[in-house]
Design an enzyme around this catalytic site. Sequence first.
Site: not given
Length: 571
Positions: A33, A35
């Site tokens: 991922d 952020d």
Amino acid sequence: MRRDRERDQCRSARVDPGSDRFPPGLFDAVLLDRDGTLVEDVPYNGDPEKVRPVPGAREALDRLRTAGLRLAVVTNQSGLARGLFTHDELRRVNARVEELLGPFDAWQICPHGERDGCGCRKPAPGLVRAAARALGTSPTRCVMVGDIGADMEAAAAAGAAGIMVPTPATRPAEVAAAPTVVEDLPAAVARILDQIGLVCPPASHGRRGTVLVVRSDAAGDVLVTGPGIRAVAAGADRVVLLCGPRGRAAADLLPGIDEIIEWPLPWIDGDPAPVDPDDMHHLTTRLTRIGADEAVIFTSFHQSPLPLALLLRMAGVPRISAISDDYPGALLDVRHRVPVGVPEPERALSLAAAAGFPLAPDDEPGLRLRDDRLPAAPAGPGEPGYVVLHPGSSVETRACPPELATRIVRVLHAAGYRVVVTGGPDERELTARVAAAGGIDLGGRTGLGELAAIIARAGALVVGNTGPAHLAAALGVPVVSLFAPTVPFGQWGPYRVPTVRLGDAGAPCRDTRATRCPVSGHPCLSAVEPGRVLAALRLLGVPADAPAGPEAVVAGPPREPAVTATGGVAR
């Protein structure tokens, strides 16, 4: 002479991966991922100057690159749908991420909003599947690292492994449900490399003669040991399995076994008979007749291999390998140790590797069955594509509450699914009650082989933490896991198969290993709404085979994901 070897006997054979490249092993790729995982979470960031890597990110990612693992970013970016930044601004932000953290082999980005109903927005599995395709591998050979529950759910629904790195914004319930939790990104990378290193053998020993392998436990325990047994079989001329009565039917379905000896072991069985000296004498005599050149004793994390190791020494077995926290004296030649929480199939593979038995180069670490041993499926379910619901379990805490099972059948039937209800001979009353809500009752009509044949033709299996979940994993059939948290999901959940976990992962029974529910009403599972099972099937891409009725619950994304890929820099 044995005393001179004691130090070598008792050392762990675990491999320290260091910075070397690994041979083919557990994973090909790591999906990350963006952020909150790779960079600090700046909501709806369209400004490259605001990109700040999390501490240690570049060094951690370079360790993965050095190990030969491919890397991809998979990220939801609903700010595009909201008009909060442009595609060009997103491209420049991603380019800045690569400038600071090094190149990634693929980027997969969902540009949709929460209400768009796409199949790519996490927790849907579309991004994970697309990333695996872009990297030339399959989701089952990927591990996803993320900071929220949607990352873990997307990984599981695609059949990938998941590691959560929570932030202060991560909800406690998401942390509780994650299969593996570590404190930061460098720790996640260390965990990945350690898991790979565990299944890499310390040295090649060449082919061996007759090897006795042991797993004396229930059917599910024998099934999850299958990869370790196949690894032994890849380097042995002959493999003899010692198992107990409860695991015999599963043993008959496993590849790599030439002979099976069925014998109950009173220090393993949950409800054992008293130790009979004559029975132990006969067992030792039987073990002697095998003429094994060595033995590998597979156990669960709470079991000791040492009683059997003593009998094997008395039977003249010259080399014995096992996982043991207790000091083994002269009973073990390879005393292996495994960190807490390693999935059971990998735990077995790591012991095989420590004993010098890697998986064959053309084999995969997932569960497998012998197709030629599966009988014909019983008549009744009709064409493939139905959903199997298995409400029972030999362990009370792991069973689906009957009331919930009945409601699940009613909701799925109304939504157009054919539901086949299965159970053992002592569960006929339960399956009849549950199936009366609109299912097909096969209670008491299937042995383990017939049950496997039924599951093999299913679109999905709805089940608790019990043996049929591992049958489904071995057959590649998606699982809706009604998982009571009495044991860790990351260790005992369905392995390398698309899965949706339901239930309260933080319930008071968590990690108690209780066999009887310690809390009245079975709250960890009884609070599951049947509509969430329907949503889980749709998330897994399992279609109904009839039009939905008027009582159907509408939930979940469309079956086919609509994935949009947007890169940082072109490659």
